[in-house]
Write an enzyme that holds these catalytic residues in place. Structure first.
Site, PDB file in Angstrom:
ATOM      1  N   HIS A  53       9.352  -0.970   3.790  1.00  0.00           N
ATOM      2  CA  HIS A  53       9.136  -1.184   5.226  1.00  0.00           C
ATOM      3  C   HIS A  53       9.035  -2.670   5.509  1.00  0.00           C
ATOM      4  CE1 HIS A  53       5.246  -0.623   3.213  1.00  0.00           C
ATOM      5  NE2 HIS A  53       4.735  -1.489   4.062  1.00  0.00           N
ATOM      6  N   GLU A  65       0.831  -1.216   0.000  1.00  0.00           N
ATOM      7  CA  GLU A  65       0.000   0.000   0.000  1.00  0.00           C
ATOM      8  C   GLU A  65       0.856   1.253   0.000  1.00  0.00           C
ATOM      9  OE1 GLU A  65      -2.679  -0.015   3.345  1.00  0.00           O
ATOM     10  OE2 GLU A  65      -3.238  -2.095   2.963  1.00  0.00           O
TER      11      GLU A  65
HETATM   12  P1  AMP Z   1       1.845  -2.369   3.147  1.00  0.00           P
HETATM   13  O1  AMP Z   1       0.563  -2.943   2.637  1.00  0.00           O
HETATM   14  O2  AMP Z   1       2.897  -3.406   3.392  1.00  0.00           O
HETATM   15  O3  AMP Z   1       2.331  -1.235   2.268  1.00  0.00           O
HETATM   16  O4  AMP Z   1       1.523  -1.801   4.589  1.00  0.00           O
HETATM   17  C1  AMP Z   1       1.360  -0.458   4.891  1.00  0.00           C
HETATM   18  C2  AMP Z   1       1.041  -0.387   6.369  1.00  0.00           C
HETATM   19  O5  AMP Z   1       1.140   0.973   6.767  1.00  0.00           O
HETATM   20  C3  AMP Z   1      -0.368  -0.862   6.741  1.00  0.00           C
HETATM   21  O6  AMP Z   1      -0.252  -1.935   7.683  1.00  0.00           O
HETATM   22  C4  AMP Z   1      -1.016   0.385   7.361  1.00  0.00           C
HETATM   23  O7  AMP Z   1      -1.852   0.081   8.445  1.00  0.00           O
HETATM   24  C5  AMP Z   1       0.208   1.191   7.781  1.00  0.00           C
HETATM   25  N1  AMP Z   1      -0.001   2.634   7.865  1.00  0.00           N
HETATM   26  C6  AMP Z   1      -0.567   3.446   6.938  1.00  0.00           C
HETATM   27  N2  AMP Z   1      -0.547   4.720   7.358  1.00  0.00           N
HETATM   28  C7  AMP Z   1       0.071   4.718   8.567  1.00  0.00           C
HETATM   29  C8  AMP Z   1       0.399   5.733   9.520  1.00  0.00           C
HETATM   30  N3  AMP Z   1       0.100   7.027   9.313  1.00  0.00           N
HETATM   31  N4  AMP Z   1       1.017   5.369  10.667  1.00  0.00           N
HETATM   32  C9  AMP Z   1       1.317   4.067  10.895  1.00  0.00           C
HETATM   33  N5  AMP Z   1       1.034   3.070  10.035  1.00  0.00           N
HETATM   34  C10 AMP Z   1       0.408   3.387   8.889  1.00  0.00           C
END
Ligand code: AMP
Length: 120
Positions: free
Chosen positions: A105, A100
């Site tokens: 990360h 996402e």
């Molecule tokens: P991915 O699908 O691996 O890109 O995961 C992105 C992650 O970022 C998801 O688990 C979201 O819940 C997390 N996320 C998105 N925005 C934030 C934020 N502002 N602070 C902390 N985590 C976030």
């Protein structure tokens, strides 16, 4: 597939201090903070401060110092988060990986049995 880095992605904004985060650990090259939508009792995101899109991008292009700092920080978090019973580390990349946020990360997940690696 593009590896063009989008400086407006949400983790870039967190790194610039434009969006708050619940910091777990910060070093010269790495920031770790709690996921805003935790999927386990412990759900910590670890990001490099450099502009890398995916695991592959980071592994290919980051300096040895950045790579060591990132992984040592992960190890410290795992040691300090009480994950002796086990944990899982996940990194999603691009569309098929379900990424996402296009800033590299690692998800560190634990605190309970996490079930199978993938839903079938
Ligand atoms: P991915 O699908 O691996 O890109 O995961 C992105 C992650 O970022 C998801 O688990 C979201 O819940 C997390 N996320 C998105 N925005 C934030 C934020 N502002 N602070 C902390 N985590 C976030």
């Amino acid at each position: 597939m593009t590896l063009t880095y989008d400086p407006q992605n949400i983790f870039a904004r967190i790194l610039r201090g434009e969006i708050p985060n619940k910091t777990v650990k910060e070093t010269a090259h790495t920031l770790a903070f709690h996921d805003i939508r935790p999927l386990a009792p412990v759900h910590i995101l670890v990001i490099p401060k450099g502009a890398y899109v995916t695991f592959g991008d980071f592994a290919a292009k980051a300096s040895a110092e950045e790579i060591a700092d990132f992984h040592r920080t992960c190890a410290a978090i795992i040691a300090e988060a009480g994950l002796d019973a086990g944990y899982r580390v996940i990194s999603n990349a691009h569309d098929h990986g379900g990424q996402e946020v296009p800033h590299y990360h690692l998800h560190i997940l634990g605190g309970a049995a996490l079930g199978p690696m993938l839903a079938r």
